[in-house]
Design a protein around this motif. Sequence first.
Motif, PDB file in Angstrom:
ATOM      1  N   VAL A  76       4.778  -3.455  -7.542  1.00  0.00           N
ATOM      2  CA  VAL A  76       6.008  -4.116  -7.719  1.00  0.00           C
ATOM      3  C   VAL A  76       6.364  -4.250  -9.158  1.00  0.00           C
ATOM      4  CG1 VAL A  76       5.320  -6.432  -7.829  1.00  0.00           C
ATOM      5  CG2 VAL A  76       7.375  -5.587  -6.511  1.00  0.00           C
ATOM      6  N   TYR A 100      14.058   0.130  -3.743  1.00  0.00           N
ATOM      7  CA  TYR A 100      13.184  -0.602  -3.119  1.00  0.00           C
ATOM      8  C   TYR A 100      13.786  -1.156  -1.919  1.00  0.00           C
ATOM      9  CZ  TYR A 100       9.348  -3.834  -3.338  1.00  0.00           C
ATOM     10  OH  TYR A 100       7.947  -4.607  -3.132  1.00  0.00           O
ATOM     11  N   SER A 130       7.672   2.194  -4.475  1.00  0.00           N
ATOM     12  CA  SER A 130       7.019   0.882  -4.797  1.00  0.00           C
ATOM     13  C   SER A 130       6.963   0.144  -3.408  1.00  0.00           C
ATOM     14  CB  SER A 130       7.591   0.320  -5.614  1.00  0.00           C
ATOM     15  OG  SER A 130       7.754   0.861  -6.896  1.00  0.00           O
TER      16      SER A 130
END
Length: 409
Positions: free
Chosen positions: A31, A66, A120
Amino acid sequence: MNRENKNFHQDGDQLRSGTILLMAVAAGITVANIYYNQPILKEMALSLHASDVEIGRVSMFAQIGYGLGMFFLIPLGDKVDRKRLILLLLLSLACVLILMVTAKGIIFVWALSLLIGICSAPAQIILPMAASLDKVNRGKTVGIVFSGILVGILGSRVISGFITDWLGWRYVYAISAVMVLTITVLLKLYLPDVKHKFTGSYIELIKSTLELVKKHEVLRRSAILGAFTFGIFCSFWTTVTFYLSGPAFGFHADTIGLFGIVAIGGALVAPYFGKIADKGNTKISLIISVGMIILSLLLLKLFPVSVIVMIIAIFILDIGVQATQITNFTRIYSLDENSHSRLNTIYMTTYFIGGGIGTYFGLLCWKYGGWTLSTWQMVTWSLIAMAIVIFSKSRTKKKQIMPENVLKN
């Protein structure tokens, strides 16, 4: 059940001290890639000959990517082998990071930032996976992994600031690629396989994910609240980089990165709010945490050029934002034991889309009104967040459904 999973169930202590710690580190390393850019935007802008608004979109695209990754990829954690999915995405992330090292134009950097965000997603596959691996100590296990995510988010700013100041911003992504490849090998060796529970098609999986929105009011309220609070968080950390590097303070990237240490301190305090939520007092926890966000922003308005106040405000702001998220996790993970990945998808997709929108409005306000207008935007969003908490409280009183759900949610 294979030998790896037998060992996993027979030796819970080894899981907690070894595998769960590895999962926390992996989630943090993954992250962090979304946030490396925030304290180094000025240096990236100079290198790429981009304006503040253009380079600020690097953060926006990473957060939107994301969100997209969470919506389209995380539900697969309930359908396919989670370990295989995590490893595939991590390898893809390493490749994109290597490409970022050689990126030349701002449009290419935007595209790669979007891909970094998408790849991610394993951070949010690991979190519900941890919840399913240890049902006896679920709160403790999720807390450990979530702490890894928080340290990754906040520590990324410290790391990228120092690396950029000493070596240049491209080395941030080069070093990150090495770390991602290393953690991929470790996960390949030690992460247990978990049997998936959903047997339908991918379309049915996405459909069932969307149906959770209609089914659970608590999920809807938590996701919207999370979007506003994370929007404040992202708006702050994007615009404060320009503010701290500007005439008011004149700090360099490494100094700006140090403010991330303050934020880590706030994040480590935040999990204590989970104890309040575990006792069924989620409304009280949310009122306190959102109230802390409002307090921190008012301090920034009243004392705009004080370093001490900036440190205190960052500490309080991060406690408030992260405590809100921990409380929301407590609420949504109690809704359906067989749909953790899908519940996480709805919540975290909304959460990070809120972050992307918050970044966009923060940059817009910075362009037309500098730090003053940016902070007013954040104050406005924090008041909306408090209104959501108060409104949901009144509705919860009216709608007395199953006592068990009232206690948990």
